[in-house]
Design a protein around this motif. Structure first.
Motif, PDB file in Angstrom:
ATOM      1  N   VAL A  55       0.832  -1.201   0.000  1.00 22.62           N
ATOM      2  CA  VAL A  55       0.000   0.000   0.000  1.00 22.62           C
ATOM      3  C   VAL A  55       0.870   1.255   0.000  1.00 22.62           C
ATOM      4  O   VAL A  55       0.604   2.226  -0.720  1.00 22.62           O
ATOM      5  CB  VAL A  55      -0.950  -0.011   1.213  1.00 22.62           C
ATOM      6  N   THR A  56       1.920   1.233   0.800  1.00 25.18           N
ATOM      7  CA  THR A  56       2.839   2.377   0.842  1.00 25.18           C
ATOM      8  C   THR A  56       3.497   2.596  -0.509  1.00 25.18           C
ATOM      9  O   THR A  56       3.636   3.744  -0.970  1.00 25.18           O
ATOM     10  CB  THR A  56       3.912   2.142   1.920  1.00 25.18           C
ATOM     11  N   ASP A  57       3.915   1.516  -1.165  1.00 21.53           N
ATOM     12  CA  ASP A  57       4.534   1.626  -2.489  1.00 21.53           C
ATOM     13  C   ASP A  57       3.570   2.234  -3.504  1.00 21.53           C
ATOM     14  O   ASP A  57       3.955   3.092  -4.300  1.00 21.53           O
ATOM     15  CB  ASP A  57       4.978   0.243  -2.976  1.00 21.53           C
ATOM     16  N   VAL A  58       2.314   1.767  -3.484  1.00 21.29           N
ATOM     17  CA  VAL A  58       1.336   2.276  -4.454  1.00 21.29           C
ATOM     18  C   VAL A  58       1.085   3.765  -4.226  1.00 21.29           C
ATOM     19  O   VAL A  58       1.032   4.555  -5.175  1.00 21.29           O
ATOM     20  CB  VAL A  58       0.018   1.479  -4.349  1.00 21.29           C
ATOM     21  N   ARG A  59       0.952   4.144  -2.974  1.00 18.28           N
ATOM     22  CA  ARG A  59       0.703   5.564  -2.682  1.00 18.28           C
ATOM     23  C   ARG A  59       1.882   6.438  -3.084  1.00 18.28           C
ATOM     24  O   ARG A  59       1.705   7.526  -3.633  1.00 18.28           O
ATOM     25  CB  ARG A  59       0.406   5.725  -1.192  1.00 18.28           C
ATOM     26  N   ALA A  60       3.104   5.962  -2.790  1.00 18.09           N
ATOM     27  CA  ALA A  60       4.284   6.779  -3.073  1.00 18.09           C
ATOM     28  C   ALA A  60       4.712   6.696  -4.531  1.00 18.09           C
ATOM     29  O   ALA A  60       5.132   7.698  -5.127  1.00 18.09           O
ATOM     30  CB  ALA A  60       5.443   6.347  -2.163  1.00 18.09           C
ATOM     31  N   GLY A  61       4.617   5.491  -5.124  1.00 23.71           N
ATOM     32  CA  GLY A  61       5.149   5.299  -6.467  1.00 23.71           C
ATOM     33  C   GLY A  61       4.172   5.519  -7.594  1.00 23.71           C
ATOM     34  O   GLY A  61       4.580   5.806  -8.719  1.00 23.71           O
ATOM     35  N   LEU A  62       2.858   5.380  -7.311  1.00 20.67           N
ATOM     36  CA  LEU A  62       1.866   5.480  -8.384  1.00 20.67           C
ATOM     37  C   LEU A  62       0.873   6.618  -8.201  1.00 20.67           C
ATOM     38  O   LEU A  62       0.424   7.210  -9.188  1.00 20.67           O
ATOM     39  CB  LEU A  62       1.089   4.160  -8.506  1.00 20.67           C
ATOM     40  N   LEU A  63       0.515   6.929  -6.974  1.00 18.50           N
ATOM     41  CA  LEU A  63      -0.582   7.875  -6.745  1.00 18.50           C
ATOM     42  C   LEU A  63      -0.131   9.225  -6.207  1.00 18.50           C
ATOM     43  O   LEU A  63      -0.949  10.138  -6.100  1.00 18.50           O
ATOM     44  CB  LEU A  63      -1.588   7.257  -5.766  1.00 18.50           C
ATOM     45  N   ALA A  64       1.128   9.379  -5.874  1.00 17.80           N
ATOM     46  CA  ALA A  64       1.597  10.635  -5.286  1.00 17.80           C
ATOM     47  C   ALA A  64       1.606  11.759  -6.320  1.00 17.80           C
ATOM     48  O   ALA A  64       2.028  11.565  -7.462  1.00 17.80           O
ATOM     49  CB  ALA A  64       3.001  10.452  -4.709  1.00 17.80           C
ATOM     50  N   GLY A  65       1.150  12.942  -5.900  1.00 12.11           N
ATOM     51  CA  GLY A  65       1.202  14.113  -6.772  1.00 12.11           C
ATOM     52  C   GLY A  65       0.562  13.868  -8.121  1.00 12.11           C
ATOM     53  O   GLY A  65      -0.564  13.375  -8.226  1.00 12.11           O
ATOM     54  N   ARG A  66       1.326  14.201  -9.172  1.00 13.22           N
ATOM     55  CA  ARG A  66       0.847  13.973 -10.537  1.00 13.22           C
ATOM     56  C   ARG A  66       1.460  12.726 -11.164  1.00 13.22           C
ATOM     57  O   ARG A  66       1.356  12.523 -12.369  1.00 13.22           O
ATOM     58  CB  ARG A  66       1.167  15.197 -11.405  1.00 13.22           C
ATOM     59  N   THR A  67       2.090  11.913 -10.346  1.00 16.23           N
ATOM     60  CA  THR A  67       2.707  10.693 -10.874  1.00 16.23           C
ATOM     61  C   THR A  67       1.670   9.823 -11.570  1.00 16.23           C
ATOM     62  O   THR A  67       1.926   9.254 -12.635  1.00 16.23           O
ATOM     63  CB  THR A  67       3.376   9.899  -9.741  1.00 16.23           C
ATOM     64  N   TRP A  68       0.485   9.716 -10.969  1.00 13.66           N
ATOM     65  CA  TRP A  68      -0.555   8.858 -11.545  1.00 13.66           C
ATOM     66  C   TRP A  68      -0.920   9.291 -12.955  1.00 13.66           C
ATOM     67  O   TRP A  68      -1.174   8.451 -13.821  1.00 13.66           O
ATOM     68  CB  TRP A  68      -1.794   8.860 -10.647  1.00 13.66           C
ATOM     69  N   LEU A  69      -0.927  10.617 -13.192  1.00 14.87           N
ATOM     70  CA  LEU A  69      -1.287  11.113 -14.519  1.00 14.87           C
ATOM     71  C   LEU A  69      -0.215  10.746 -15.538  1.00 14.87           C
ATOM     72  O   LEU A  69      -0.523  10.311 -16.658  1.00 14.87           O
ATOM     73  CB  LEU A  69      -1.468  12.635 -14.478  1.00 14.87           C
ATOM     74  N   GLY A  70       1.061  10.876 -15.166  1.00 11.11           N
ATOM     75  CA  GLY A  70       2.141  10.493 -16.065  1.00 11.11           C
ATOM     76  C   GLY A  70       2.144   9.004 -16.344  1.00 11.11           C
ATOM     77  O   GLY A  70       2.349   8.574 -17.485  1.00 11.11           O
ATOM     78  N   VAL A  71       1.918   8.203 -15.305  1.00  8.34           N
ATOM     79  CA  VAL A  71       1.864   6.746 -15.477  1.00  8.34           C
ATOM     80  C   VAL A  71       0.717   6.369 -16.404  1.00  8.34           C
ATOM     81  O   VAL A  71       0.864   5.514 -17.294  1.00  8.34           O
ATOM     82  CB  VAL A  71       1.725   6.053 -14.107  1.00  8.34           C
ATOM     83  N   LEU A  72      -0.447   6.995 -16.199  1.00  9.65           N
ATOM     84  CA  LEU A  72      -1.615   6.709 -17.040  1.00  9.65           C
ATOM     85  C   LEU A  72      -1.354   7.100 -18.490  1.00  9.65           C
ATOM     86  O   LEU A  72      -1.639   6.327 -19.418  1.00  9.65           O
ATOM     87  CB  LEU A  72      -2.829   7.461 -16.497  1.00  9.65           C
ATOM     88  N   LEU A  73      -0.796   8.285 -18.700  1.00  3.55           N
ATOM     89  CA  LEU A  73      -0.535   8.757 -20.059  1.00  3.55           C
ATOM     90  C   LEU A  73       0.503   7.887 -20.760  1.00  3.55           C
ATOM     91  O   LEU A  73       0.313   7.476 -21.915  1.00  3.55           O
ATOM     92  CB  LEU A  73      -0.057  10.215 -20.018  1.00  3.55           C
ATOM     93  N   ALA A  74       1.599   7.588 -20.068  1.00  5.95           N
ATOM     94  CA  ALA A  74       2.646   6.758 -20.663  1.00  5.95           C
ATOM     95  C   ALA A  74       2.117   5.375 -21.012  1.00  5.95           C
ATOM     96  O   ALA A  74       2.399   4.841 -22.091  1.00  5.95           O
ATOM     97  CB  ALA A  74       3.837   6.648 -19.707  1.00  5.95           C
TER      98      ALA A  74
END
Length: 310
Positions: free
Chosen positions: A182-201
């Motif tokens: 859960v900590t990894d997902v929050r920090a690595g995927l959902l933090a800030g705008r990271t989720w938007l970059g991951v989704l777009l890429a």
């Protein structure tokens, strides 16, 4: 090691069954149709998808605290794509880049988790886009989409519930592992705008893979409209997630043969399309061979320059 051999033997078994059913003609015919423009387009699309994959990896790695410059990520991703396309299983390149980055960053565990999470995010986005495309266009699996959507929704609900419950769970090993996830997902995927970059890429990567598959279908002589080919190529693309292949070949060709046949085309055309796709992907991955060769050339030079003590 046993599982690696089982995957390779499974891929060989699938190829053997396919050869018995359709013969070697579709494989050879597909390869003979590849031309220069198709190879150039594959290289260009491959460059786009590789850079997007490297960007996604860099975003996730930075979120987990193992910094990864984009230039380094691109080189590692090219090498991984080449190894995935040439070695059994289709994942050894990703294992290599995960361990290599972890060692360079001084934390192998975090390096491995960064690759696991960025690959997982890509698979989730691909599954979501697949549901949309397969629902929008006729396909052999259209009748099963409601069940697939329900399973994905249930899986998402389970993940959300775990994210709420786990922080208050006890000190057991499983609870600690879930809290770390859960900590990894929050920090690595959902933090800030990271989720938007991951989704777009991830979306661009799926689009690039589909474009390459459609290009392969045209090269192989498929004249059906794109609206008919798109869901078929997507099914073959999803089959590539199965780790039962030999240098990328196996489930992809089998599913393509079934999907094309079920859609009123021919199994031979599906095999030819998947074979052309495999060849185009291999060509697009060749810059990774240059990265790998460059590494092997520089290593001996580095050792010779190391002073000898004593």
């Amino acid at each position: 090691m046993v599982w690696a051999w089982a995957r390779a033997l499974g891929g060989l078994g699938l190829l053997g069954a396919l050869l018995w059913q359709v013969g070697g003609g579709p494989f050879l015919a597909g390869l003979a149709l590849i031309d220069g423009p198709a190879l150039g387009a594959a290289l260009a699309i491959g460059a786009l998808t590789t850079v997007c994959g490297a960007w996604r990896w860099s975003l996730v790695a930075d979120g987990l605290g193992v910094r990864l410059p984009l230039r380094t990520a691109v080189a590692h991703c090219y090498r991984a794509v080449f190894l995935n396309a040439t070695l059994p299983g289709g994942v050894l390149g990703d294992v290599h880049r995960a361990v290599r980055h972890g060692r360079d960053a001084g934390d192998v565990g975090q390096g491995v988790r960064a690759v696991v999470w960025e690959r997982t995010a890509g698979q989730v986005v691909q599954a979501g886009l697949a549901l949309v495309v397969l629902a929008a266009f006729p396909s052999p699996v259209r009748a099963y989409l409601p069940a697939a959507a329900a399973l994905l929704a249930a899986g998402g609900l389970v993940v959300v519930l775990l994210a709420r419950v786990v922080p208050h769970a006890g000190p057991s090993r499983w609870a600690r592992a879930l809290r770390a996830a859960v900590t990894d997902v929050r920090a690595g995927l959902l933090a800030g705008r990271t989720w938007l970059g991951v989704l777009l890429a991830s979306a661009v990567m799926v689009g690039g893979h589909l474009a390459t598959f459609l290009l392969a279908a045209r090269v192989a002589g498929a004249t059906a409209p794109l609206s008919r080919l798109l869901p078929l190529t997507l099914l073959a693309l999803l089959a590539m997630g199965l780790p039962l292949n030999v240098a990328g070949f196996g489930p992809r060709e089998g599913v393509a043969a079934w999907a094309f046949g079920a859609a009123g085309l021919t199994a031979a055309q599906g095999v030819a399309t998947a074979t052309v796709y495999g060849a185009l992907v291999l060509v697009a991955s060749l810059p990774g061979a240059a990265v790998l060769l460059g590494r092997r050339i520089r290593a001996p030079l580095g050792r010779r320059e190391t002073p000898v003590r004593g």
